[in-house]
Design an enzyme around this catalytic site. Sequence first.
Site, PDB file in Angstrom:
ATOM      1  N   ASP A 179     -10.281  -5.297  -1.286  1.00  0.00           N
ATOM      2  CA  ASP A 179      -9.444  -4.705  -0.240  1.00  0.00           C
ATOM      3  C   ASP A 179     -10.081  -4.004   0.802  1.00  0.00           C
ATOM      4  O   ASP A 179     -10.521  -2.943   0.570  1.00  0.00           O
ATOM      5  CB  ASP A 179      -8.432  -3.786  -1.127  1.00  0.00           C
ATOM      6  CG  ASP A 179      -7.292  -3.130  -0.361  1.00  0.00           C
ATOM      7  OD1 ASP A 179      -6.154  -2.579  -0.798  1.00  0.00           O
ATOM      8  OD2 ASP A 179      -7.028  -3.649   0.878  1.00  0.00           O
ATOM      9  N   ASP A 193       0.938  -1.168   0.138  1.00  0.00           N
ATOM     10  CA  ASP A 193      -0.216  -0.004  -0.164  1.00  0.00           C
ATOM     11  C   ASP A 193       0.993   1.297  -0.116  1.00  0.00           C
ATOM     12  O   ASP A 193       1.366   1.431   0.817  1.00  0.00           O
ATOM     13  CB  ASP A 193      -0.793   0.038   1.188  1.00  0.00           C
ATOM     14  CG  ASP A 193      -1.976  -1.136   1.048  1.00  0.00           C
ATOM     15  OD1 ASP A 193      -2.230  -2.010   1.938  1.00  0.00           O
ATOM     16  OD2 ASP A 193      -2.724  -1.006   0.223  1.00  0.00           O
TER      17      ASP A 193
HETATM   18  C1  DX5 Z   1      -6.408   0.449   2.875  1.00  0.00           C
HETATM   19  C2  DX5 Z   1      -5.261  -0.448   2.073  1.00  0.00           C
HETATM   20  C3  DX5 Z   1      -5.625  -1.951   2.558  1.00  0.00           C
HETATM   21  C4  DX5 Z   1      -5.323  -2.235   3.948  1.00  0.00           C
HETATM   22  C5  DX5 Z   1      -6.132  -3.595   4.381  1.00  0.00           C
HETATM   23  O1  DX5 Z   1      -6.084   1.656   2.357  1.00  0.00           O
HETATM   24  O2  DX5 Z   1      -5.553  -0.101   0.691  1.00  0.00           O
HETATM   25  O3  DX5 Z   1      -4.776  -2.835   1.784  1.00  0.00           O
HETATM   26  O4  DX5 Z   1      -3.894  -2.336   4.132  1.00  0.00           O
HETATM   27  O5  DX5 Z   1      -5.891  -3.889   5.709  1.00  0.00           O
HETATM   28  P1  DX5 Z   1      -7.019  -4.553   6.234  1.00  0.00           P
HETATM   29  O6  DX5 Z   1      -7.108  -5.830   5.924  1.00  0.00           O
HETATM   30  O7  DX5 Z   1      -6.359  -4.660   7.914  1.00  0.00           O
HETATM   31  O8  DX5 Z   1      -8.105  -3.576   6.262  1.00  0.00           O
HETATM   32 ZN    ZN Z   2      -4.493  -1.798  -0.523  1.00  0.00          ZN
END
Ligand code: DX5
Ligand code: ZN
Length: 227
Positions: free
Chosen positions: A180, A36
């Site tokens: 996601d 990310d």
């Molecule tokens: C949020 C990101 C995600 C996040 C997912 O903006 O794009 O990829 O890291 O993490 P979890 O699974 O904890 O929601």
């Molecule tokens: Zn992401």
Amino acid sequence: MRGFKIAPSILSADFTRLGEQVSEALDAGAEYIHVDVMDGHFVPNLTIGPLVVAAIKPLVSSCGAILDVHLMIKSPENLIPEFIRAGADILTVHVEECVHLHRTVHMIKDGGARAGVAINPATPLIMLEEILPDLDLVLVLSVNPGFGGQTYIPWSTQRISRMRGMLDERSLSHVELEVDGGIKTSNVAQIVAAGASLLVIGSAVFNQEANIADNLDMLLQAAEGRE
Ligand code: DX5
Ligand code: ZN
């Protein structure tokens, strides 16, 4: 053959030992590693740049896994060549940020990477209608981007189903449908049933409750209804 794959998001990993954490996820069978990238402008957080992508690339490619880079940044065109040079296999930009989306998608593909487009929860899916055939991946956000550990937005499931319908109507089975944000053992089965083929999971993989391999195993069991 499973109809879906899990892409652990390293945003929730322990950065004091990132290499070890990535290796643990790969050893536990992860075929994708999700990165990310946040710039503090497109989203209210600042995270990872090309340097970190380049640092983990040898680990990821040593076992044939895929480096899946999610760009939550303004003017991604400025950094696409840098991320491709760093080793990104997939580069995903946000439809909300790309005025010339067709040009940006083909910039990624001409650079030798696979092209993805991400869409925020409140953005109408129809915004992707024209560009879908040119994509390798579409990313449906199920939280507002910017942080790990957020709660899944419940009406995301029907958006995933509709996106699956849009892809099927156009016979675009080669396009990955990635979801996601906020995916847990409690909701992963419905997300897979709605048609997701790639699941980005951060805080449910990297946490203090259990080790990475056990967390991935619990998620796979839940996704397949084998709890
Ligand atoms: C949020 C990101 C995600 C996040 C997912 O903006 O794009 O990829 O890291 O993490 P979890 O699974 O904890 O929601
Ligand atoms: Zn992401």
